[in-house]
Design an enzyme around this catalytic site. Structure first.
Site, mmCIF file in Angstrom:
data_model
loop_
_atom_site.group_PDB
_atom_site.id
_atom_site.type_symbol
_atom_site.label_atom_id
_atom_site.label_comp_id
_atom_site.label_asym_id
_atom_site.label_seq_id
_atom_site.Cartn_x
_atom_site.Cartn_y
_atom_site.Cartn_z
ATOM 1 N N GLU A 122 -3.093 7.987 7.689
ATOM 2 C CA GLU A 122 -4.226 7.203 6.974
ATOM 3 C C GLU A 122 -4.706 6.191 7.792
ATOM 4 O O GLU A 122 -5.807 5.953 8.214
ATOM 5 C CB GLU A 122 -3.804 6.807 5.658
ATOM 6 C CG GLU A 122 -5.029 6.050 5.197
ATOM 7 C CD GLU A 122 -4.465 5.527 3.758
ATOM 8 O OE1 GLU A 122 -3.376 5.440 3.301
ATOM 9 O OE2 GLU A 122 -5.452 4.863 2.877
ATOM 10 N N GLU A 182 2.258 1.717 -3.446
ATOM 11 C CA GLU A 182 1.018 2.379 -4.139
ATOM 12 C C GLU A 182 1.205 3.968 -3.878
ATOM 13 O O GLU A 182 0.823 4.619 -5.160
ATOM 14 C CB GLU A 182 -0.311 1.909 -3.711
ATOM 15 C CG GLU A 182 -1.665 2.434 -4.426
ATOM 16 C CD GLU A 182 -2.818 2.758 -3.503
ATOM 17 O OE1 GLU A 182 -2.895 4.048 -3.648
ATOM 18 O OE2 GLU A 182 -3.248 1.969 -2.819
ATOM 19 N N HIS A 183 1.017 4.635 -2.815
ATOM 20 C CA HIS A 183 1.426 5.914 -2.685
ATOM 21 C C HIS A 183 2.499 6.484 -3.292
ATOM 22 O O HIS A 183 2.485 7.735 -3.868
ATOM 23 C CB HIS A 183 1.435 6.241 -1.399
ATOM 24 C CG HIS A 183 0.199 6.196 -0.444
ATOM 25 N ND1 HIS A 183 -0.341 7.438 0.172
ATOM 26 C CD2 HIS A 183 -0.799 5.425 -0.274
ATOM 27 C CE1 HIS A 183 -1.476 7.074 0.715
ATOM 28 N NE2 HIS A 183 -1.828 5.667 0.381
ATOM 29 N N HIS A 216 0.898 -1.073 0.011
ATOM 30 C CA HIS A 216 0.009 -0.025 0.176
ATOM 31 C C HIS A 216 0.746 1.223 -0.182
ATOM 32 O O HIS A 216 0.544 2.157 -0.756
ATOM 33 C CB HIS A 216 -0.997 -0.057 1.099
ATOM 34 C CG HIS A 216 -1.921 1.209 1.294
ATOM 35 N ND1 HIS A 216 -1.522 2.221 2.626
ATOM 36 C CD2 HIS A 216 -2.623 2.073 0.782
ATOM 37 C CE1 HIS A 216 -1.978 3.034 2.436
ATOM 38 N NE2 HIS A 216 -2.935 2.997 1.184
#
Lengths: 453, 446
Positions: free
Chosen positions: B153, B76-77, B73
């Site tokens: 997040e 992905e950022h 993840h």
């Protein structure tokens, strides 16, 4: 809670822009081509139709312009929302279960709800079930029963929802913000009501609200999908033609008083992040300045990934996952708010960064290149607001409820294109007030320790 | 009243038999594989001059090891930080200035990127995606900043959210061996210690044409689109191969329970049963079972918990067979303010036992199938969603055929199948039950 709740996304709050165009030409010029057919019934109800025949499906929405939460007397907050929720819970001739069975058996959905300004009843399903859908929409809109037991059941659900909302720091912050900002105006209270007002709402009050505000005059029914105007007219007439009633006279409402200085409201919670809402009063949706304001706001914090707030707070400082600003364009002047979450300890740093951006856009003219990019996004992405039947139906409702006029589709593009750097600075100075704001901070206050400027 | 009801019933019954048109999907779907192993799925649909371009990498938290959770993840950022030819933040700017939308998402099984805009930008999509499949710049400073964004997040999604904290812990308890027990976003202590070098290694290992699927959906000429994809992605050499995840979750031999105490308002129950994925013959019957139990006001759980006993204010569940490895069939409920969560749990177990003992009646089964079929058709209103369906199916090994055959397979499920799969999978021995028990502010501070 869907499985998607377990996914992680790069940006939050972008769901509105996620989906893809399905049925419309892409070029912004499509707007002039969208064909909305209209007809008014003798009882004052307006029919709007957009035909899209690629798939055998249809979306229908009926909007009641006077049945929103803005009508709720202060001590009866939640009345409009509870009335709408009760519509599908039983009519003179159908029980809640019979309504659900008829709809679910054909894989369709029937929903009713009230927002701040108006209420809606909507149906989505296969186009072959349109007649059934309209029959049920008419029945729940015109003949809801408000049986004591059903009212008690749904009222308890609403009260539990209100209670559960207290676990969501963002919800707590939003409620505290509206309450402080709107004061005596009805927008101050949550649409669903409060723990104090909802228990007092009974069948008699709901029936009175219903008979006053659920009337055909001014009501708008929009149909998008696999249907012709001829068929829509015939079916709507059959189910709604016998409905009668005139719009009630408009009511006087107490105006919200703009904040002076910084009004800091803190809510102490054992959370790891400070949830912050900062803002003040904005403008109505029908204000001519609305267009320069949305361009200005897109630059400031409306475009989550490309905005100045996103650049500063997220990309350059790594302080927040989600930060954005928004002007809520509503019937009466709505709010302007910047909202974000950051770990308790960095709340002050993030607030200072927000204030710096609010000042900068007021003081410095925006570079032409940045302005052009914002305008081309706002015009170019306009079709994304109409990419599915449900979204289109929602926009058709919106245009009528806020009196934006039948030329909205061309006006929107024209007005955005006309905005200049001077306009942006003018509206930034007129509509952003960094020194006169409500600040709400829901946080572990010992760690956040927010300071006023 | 009776008359009305009969008319409705009659209409409904007539329609049920002809709910779906002969062609359940309007789009034309074609698949190709390039020499370097890149799979390309073209979903051609000319309703509107629009294209969504998606790249799916079958890598997610499933591929992560202890100490490095959250890496997929975070990567992905980082994929938005640019290459030697595209600057930081440029993807968002380039796409939005052309009126498009772009984003990305990570799950247990996959990481996917997408851009949605006018067909004339299809070549630009291919160019940008091929570029960042190979040339991503992973800078140490950018890494540290983005890691902080992801920590925020996590705080927002999980740590300050009692419901999602419960979900995270139930999965961690249900899966002892398989990485599905790890959170997609990663454990906070792992996020604090991941390094830019970890991200570079992850990128080199998993971002290669033979470990990716391109899905293009919308208005385009398939020949030209394929040629464009070939031109941009074709020169990228195949990767060095990906280590298979061979861990199989051992069969659960007894109920597991956990309690989470949080400052919260209402108790939350979340239970999961290990269930098979698309590879199993039981998958479609489990889909129908979930529909009967959870979907709509006529569903068993709503009728019992919310409408009948009034002991829950929210309830539901889900079963998704489109996962790479077998996952969970889960059920949840938020208890009413004065309800005892034990009563809620007992009612859920009773409803499960009831459908295990007695197959659903014909009308109930028909309603569930009609809902699934209508949903399949209504979902096609969105091109993006169609592309998602194919991308998910490809990334998890189910394949496009699974999507195409779905309505037909659902139609075949019998009432007895529904009961049988409930008996096979929803057993007490196979379940994990999490209870989030609210405590007061005073109890928190103690």
């Amino acid at each position: 809670m869907s499985r998607h709740g377990l996914l992680c996304w790069k940006t939050a709050g972008m769901t509105a822009a996620l989906a893809v165009l399905a049925l419309l030409p892409w070029s912004p010029a499509w707007a002039a081509d969208i064909k909305v057919q209209r007809h008014t019934l003798d009882n004052g109800m307006v029919i709007q139709v957009v035909e899209r025949k690629a798939l055998p499906i249809i979306s229908v929405e009926l909007a009641l312009p006077d049945a929103g939460a803005i009508q709720d007397p202060r001590e009866q907050a939640g009345m409009a929302a509870l009335t709408a929720r009760l519509l599908t819970e039983g009519t003179a001739t159908r029980s809640a279960d019979q309504i659900a069975e008829a709809i679910e058996y054909v894989g369709a959905s029937l929903e009713a709800g009230a927002g701040p300004d108006f209420a809606t009843v909507s149906f989505t399903g296969l186009s072959r079930d349109l007649s059934l859908g309209l029959e049920l929409m008419a029945d729940v809109t015109r003949h809801p029963k408000f049986a004591e037991d059903d009212v008690t059941r749904i009222r308890d659900e609403v009260l539990a929802d209100i209670q559960a909302g207290d676990d969501k720091p963002g919800v707590v912050a939003a409620k505290a913000f509206d309450k402080a900002l709107f004061g005596a105006h009805p927008y101050a209270l949550p649409e669903e009501g409060t723990e104090d007002t909802v228990p007092g709402l009974g069948p008699e009050q709901l029936m009175a609200f219903h008979s006053r505000y659920y009337v055909p005059e001014g009501a708008v029914i929009s149909l998008v999908g696999d249907v012709s105007m001829g068929k829509a007219k015939k079916l709507v007439k059959a189910h709604f033609g016998g409905w009668s009633g005139a719009r009630p006279a408009p009511q006087e409402r107490a105006a919200a008083v703009p904040p002076e200085g910084i009004r800091l409201i803190t809510v102490d919670r054992p959370v790891t992040q400070a949830n912050v809402a900062m803002g003040h009063l904005g403008l109505t949706r029908s204000d001519p300045d609305y267009y320069p304001v949305i361009v200005m706001n897109y630059l400031l914090g409306g475009g989550a990934l490309t905005s100045r707030l996103g650049d500063s707070v997220r990309d350059s400082q790594g302080l927040a996952y989600s930060i954005y600003s928004a002007f809520a364009g509503m019937g009466d002047p709505g709010s302007f708010a910047v909202r974000f979450q950051t770990r308790n300890e960095s709340a002050n740093q993030a607030i200072r960064s927000v204030l710096a951006e609010l000042r900068r856009i007021r003081e410095e003219k925006v570079p032409q290149e940045e302005l052009d990019a914002a305008k081309s996004y706002l015009t170019g992405s306009f079709p994304l607001r109409l990419d599915t039947n449900n979204k289109t139906v929602g926009l058709l409702t919106f245009i009528r409820m806020y009196g934006l006029g039948d030329s909205y589709f061309t006006d929107y593009l024209e007005r955005v294109r006309q905005v200049t750097a001077r306009d942006v600075q003018r509206v930034a100075r007129q509509y952003l007030h960094p020194d006169d704001m409500v600040w709400v901070v829901v946080a572990n206050q010992g760690e956040a320790n927010v300071e006023r400027p | 009243m009776l008359c009305n009801r009969l008319v409705t019933l009659l209409i409904s019954t007539l329609l049920a038999a002809l709910l779906l048109p002969a062609e359940a999907r309007a789009a034309k779907v074609r698949s190709h594989t390039l020499e370097n192993g890149l799979k390309v799925v073209l979903v051609e649909e000319h309703k509107a001059p629009v294209v969504t371009f998606q790249v799916w990498y079958p890598v997610g938290s499933r591929n992560e090891v202890v100490g490095l959770t959250g890496l997929s993840h975070l990567l992905e950022h980082l994929m938005f930080k640019g290459t030697p030819t595209v600057g930081k933040g440029e993807y968002a700017r380039m796409v939005s200035a052309r009126g498009g939308s772009e984003n990305a998402m990570t799950s247990r099984d996959y990481t996917a990127y997408y851009m949605t805009w006018a067909p004339e930008y299809l070549p630009l999509s291919a160019e940008l995606e091929a570029d960042r499949m190979r040339n991503l710049v992973l800078d140490d400073t950018e890494f540290d900043l983005e890691r902080n964004v992801v920590r925020e997040e996590r705080r927002m999604r999980i740590d300050d959210n009692p419901i999602m904290s419960t979900v995270e812990q139930m999965y961690a308890t249900a899966f002892m061996a398989h990485p599905y027990g790890q959170p997609v976003i990663g454990w906070m202590s792992d996020l604090e210690h991941l390094t830019a070098e970890d991200a570079r290694r992850h990128y080199r290992t998993y971002y290669a044409p033979d470990n990716a699927v391109v899905v293009v959906a919308g208005d385009f000429d398939p020949k030209t689109a394929l040629a464009e994809v070939r031109r941009q992605f074709g020169p990228i050499p195949a990767g060095g191969g990906v280590r298979a995840v061979h861990t199989v979750e051992p069969e659960q031999k007894g109920e597991r329970r956990l309690v989470l105490k949080r400052q919260a308002q209402l108790p939350f129950l979340f239970m999961g049963y290990h269930a098979p994925n698309w590879q199993s013959e039981d998958a479609h019957a489990l889909v129908v079972l979930a529909q009967i139990l959870f979907e709509g006001k006529r569903s068993r759980m709503y009728q019992r918990l919310v409408f009948g006993d009034r002991i829950a204010v929210d309830e539901g569940g889900e079963y998704d067979p489109v996962t790479t490895d077998p996952e969970l069939f889960y059920i949840y409920a938020v208890a009413s303010p004065d309800a005892d969560p034990a009563t809620v749990e007992a009612a859920i177990h009773e409803e499960v036992a009831r459908i295990q003992a007695t197959p659903p009646e014909a009308r109930e089964l028909e309603r569930a199938k009609n809902q699934i079929e209508a949903g399949y058709l209504l979902a096609q209103d969105s091109m993006f969603y169609q592309a998602m369906q194919y991308g998910t199916a490809e990334a998890t090994g189910a394949g496009s055929g699974y999507v195409d055959d779905f309505p037909k397979q659902v139609r075949r499920v019998t009432a007895e199948d529904v009961s049988r799969v409930a008996r096979s999978w929803l057993t007490p021995e196979n379940r994990t039950v999490a209870l989030m028990q609210p405590i007061t502010a005073d109890e928190v501070s103690q």
